[in-house]
Design a protein around this motif. Structure first.
Motif, PDB file in Angstrom:
ATOM      1  N   VAL A  46       0.765   0.059   8.776  1.00  0.00           N
ATOM      2  CA  VAL A  46       0.747   1.451   8.308  1.00  0.00           C
ATOM      3  C   VAL A  46      -0.600   2.087   8.624  1.00  0.00           C
ATOM      4  O   VAL A  46      -1.652   1.512   8.308  1.00  0.00           O
ATOM      5  N   GLY A  47      -0.574   3.258   9.233  1.00  0.00           N
ATOM      6  CA  GLY A  47      -1.821   3.980   9.529  1.00  0.00           C
ATOM      7  C   GLY A  47      -1.811   5.347   8.864  1.00  0.00           C
ATOM      8  O   GLY A  47      -0.857   6.110   9.010  1.00  0.00           O
ATOM      9  N   TYR A  48      -2.869   5.648   8.133  1.00  0.00           N
ATOM     10  CA  TYR A  48      -2.984   6.937   7.443  1.00  0.00           C
ATOM     11  C   TYR A  48      -3.755   7.915   8.325  1.00  0.00           C
ATOM     12  O   TYR A  48      -4.815   7.588   8.857  1.00  0.00           O
ATOM     13  N   THR A  49      -3.209   9.127   8.469  1.00  0.00           N
ATOM     14  CA  THR A  49      -3.827  10.122   9.368  1.00  0.00           C
ATOM     15  C   THR A  49      -5.045  10.800   8.746  1.00  0.00           C
ATOM     16  O   THR A  49      -5.841  11.404   9.457  1.00  0.00           O
ATOM     17  N   GLY A  50      -5.146  10.747   7.419  1.00  0.00           N
ATOM     18  CA  GLY A  50      -6.232  11.468   6.750  1.00  0.00           C
ATOM     19  C   GLY A  50      -5.859  12.903   6.435  1.00  0.00           C
ATOM     20  O   GLY A  50      -6.654  13.664   5.888  1.00  0.00           O
ATOM     21  N   VAL A  51      -4.630  13.267   6.775  1.00  0.00           N
ATOM     22  CA  VAL A  51      -4.171  14.647   6.546  1.00  0.00           C
ATOM     23  C   VAL A  51      -3.021  14.605   5.543  1.00  0.00           C
ATOM     24  O   VAL A  51      -2.125  13.771   5.649  1.00  0.00           O
ATOM     25  N   LYS A  52      -3.044  15.511   4.575  1.00  0.00           N
ATOM     26  CA  LYS A  52      -1.977  15.545   3.561  1.00  0.00           C
ATOM     27  C   LYS A  52      -0.784  16.324   4.108  1.00  0.00           C
ATOM     28  O   LYS A  52      -0.936  17.415   4.646  1.00  0.00           O
ATOM     29  N   ALA A  53       0.410  15.767   3.967  1.00  0.00           N
ATOM     30  CA  ALA A  53       1.626  16.486   4.403  1.00  0.00           C
ATOM     31  C   ALA A  53       2.228  17.230   3.217  1.00  0.00           C
ATOM     32  O   ALA A  53       2.236  16.718   2.100  1.00  0.00           O
ATOM     33  N   ASP A  54       2.719  18.426   3.464  1.00  0.00           N
ATOM     34  CA  ASP A  54       3.367  19.184   2.403  1.00  0.00           C
ATOM     35  C   ASP A  54       4.878  19.100   2.620  1.00  0.00           C
ATOM     36  O   ASP A  54       5.454  19.834   3.426  1.00  0.00           O
ATOM     37  N   THR A  55       5.495  18.170   1.904  1.00  0.00           N
ATOM     38  CA  THR A  55       6.914  17.859   2.137  1.00  0.00           C
ATOM     39  C   THR A  55       7.804  19.094   2.002  1.00  0.00           C
ATOM     40  O   THR A  55       8.641  19.361   2.868  1.00  0.00           O
ATOM     41  N   VAL A  56       7.588  19.855   0.906  1.00  0.00           N
ATOM     42  CA  VAL A  56       8.487  20.982   0.642  1.00  0.00           C
ATOM     43  C   VAL A  56       8.412  22.018   1.771  1.00  0.00           C
ATOM     44  O   VAL A  56       9.445  22.490   2.270  1.00  0.00           O
ATOM     45  N   SER A  57       7.186  22.335   2.232  1.00  0.00           N
ATOM     46  CA  SER A  57       7.115  23.362   3.283  1.00  0.00           C
ATOM     47  C   SER A  57       7.618  22.821   4.622  1.00  0.00           C
ATOM     48  O   SER A  57       8.150  23.583   5.439  1.00  0.00           O
ATOM     49  N   LEU A  58       7.503  21.510   4.859  1.00  0.00           N
ATOM     50  CA  LEU A  58       8.032  20.960   6.118  1.00  0.00           C
ATOM     51  C   LEU A  58       9.566  20.929   6.114  1.00  0.00           C
ATOM     52  O   LEU A  58      10.205  21.194   7.132  1.00  0.00           O
TER      53      LEU A  58
END
Ligand code: PMV
Length: 325
Positions: free
Chosen positions: A186-198
């Motif tokens: 598993v690799g973390y990008t360091g960027v938070k994803a916003d599930t609802v807006s995606l």
């Protein structure tokens, strides 16, 4: 006064994200980073909440007002879970809830659904209410929808059942996939994803190109079904190939990013069997399936590409009572 501590695991989507919101299957695994919630009885009719990890400190509300008025962001899922439990089964007296997470809510491991499941399971144990896993799933899924409006419920299923699951939207199918160990990096990008807006941005595309996007969902569903068969015989090379195919369609849906691509290609170039984004996309984590010989090289490649390798166990057990006094 009784007190109970419950834990539930986080999750990682392996295949099928986005399409699973639209009546297709996905494969998800529970990860060994757990949410712990302690619920204690109070004599006054209040809900008190301490959730330091999400900046909720000294939050207190009369139980009769639960689910109404202003709710701090970090308290939303817990409060809605209490409101839904109270509406269905009733709560006598007050409760004090303390949450403690083993993982950062930034990774996208599903801390909201894990805490929702812990609260409902904890309230059921505390009030000696009989609740099957199916009933727990329904109430937890309702809670997640009440707060965020949209979602397949795959994260709720992982928190409850644990292991690795073949899951269809809304829990119409929840089937354990019996594997011993997944060859997962598993690799973390360091960027938070916003599930609802995606989810929203993909839905908007589907309004403009309904047939095209529906074909993509159907293709992803077929990939998941093919991978499901390969999972059962632990044919990781085959699963890896399907992961790469799935990534292609996710790119087409517009949820790829330069950052994810850098880590995914680094993993593939270093010999991964397959690599893709995991979850809503744009940020959060990427995953790779990797043979034991290539593991070190793939982890190094992800790190050199600017990612953070997360050392997480997968396929771990679901919600459980840790302590009851
Ligand atoms: O970002 P995550 O890990 O919560 O994953 C979202 C996966 C979606 O399919 C986009 C949404 C869902 O609820 O299934």
């Amino acid at each position: 006064m009784k007190s109970i501590t419950i834990s539930a695991p986080g999750k990682l989507m392996l295949l099928g994200e986005h399409a699973v919101v639209y009546n297709r299957p996905c494969i998800v695994t529970a990860v060994g980073q757990r949410m712990y919630i302690t619920i204690s009885e109070l004599s006054e009719d209040f809900m008190e909440l301490e959730a330091v990890d999400v900046n909720v400190v000294g939050y207190k509300k009369p139980l009769k007002d639960i689910g109404m008025g202003e709710v701090p962001k970090g308290a939303k899922f817990v409060e809605m879970a209490v409101a839904n439990f109270k509406a269905k089964y009733g709560i006598q007296g007050g409760i004090r809830i303390t949450t403690k997470s083993e993982f950062s809510s930034l990774f996208g491991f599903g801390s909201s659904s894990a805490s929702t499941v812990c609260v409902l399971k904890g309230l059921a144990s505390l009030t000696e209410t009989k609740m099957s896993n199916k009933e727990l799933f329904s109430l937890a899924y309702k809670t997640v929808l009440d707060v965020q409006g949209k979602g397949s419920g795959f994260d709720v299923a992982a928190a409850i059942y644990g292991g690795t699951l073949y899951f269809v939207t809304g829990g119409t199918t929840i089937e354990p996939i019996l594997v011993e160990k997944l060859p997962l990096v598993v690799g973390y990008t360091g960027v938070k994803a916003d599930t609802v807006s995606l989810i929203k941005s993909v839905a908007e595309k589907a309004v403009r190109y309904p047939e095209l996007i529906d074909t993509f969902y159907t293709q992803i569903g077929k990939m998941v079904d093919t991978a499901h068969t390969a999972f059962k015989i632990q044919d990781w090379k085959h699963v890896g190939e399907i992961m790469n195919l799935d990534q292609g369609v996710l790119e087409a849906l517009g949820v790829g990013s330069t950052r994810l691509a850098a880590l995914i290609y680094a993993a593939r170039d270093a010999g991964a069997l397959g690599a893709k984004l995991s979850g809503a996309g744009i940020g959060d984590c990427m995953i790779a399936f990797v043979s034991s010989e290539k593991k070190k090289a793939v982890e190094e490649a992800i790190t050199n590409a600017g990612g953070q390798v997360l050392d997480v166990a997968s396929n771990v057990s679901g919600v459980q009572v840790e302590k009851s006094i």
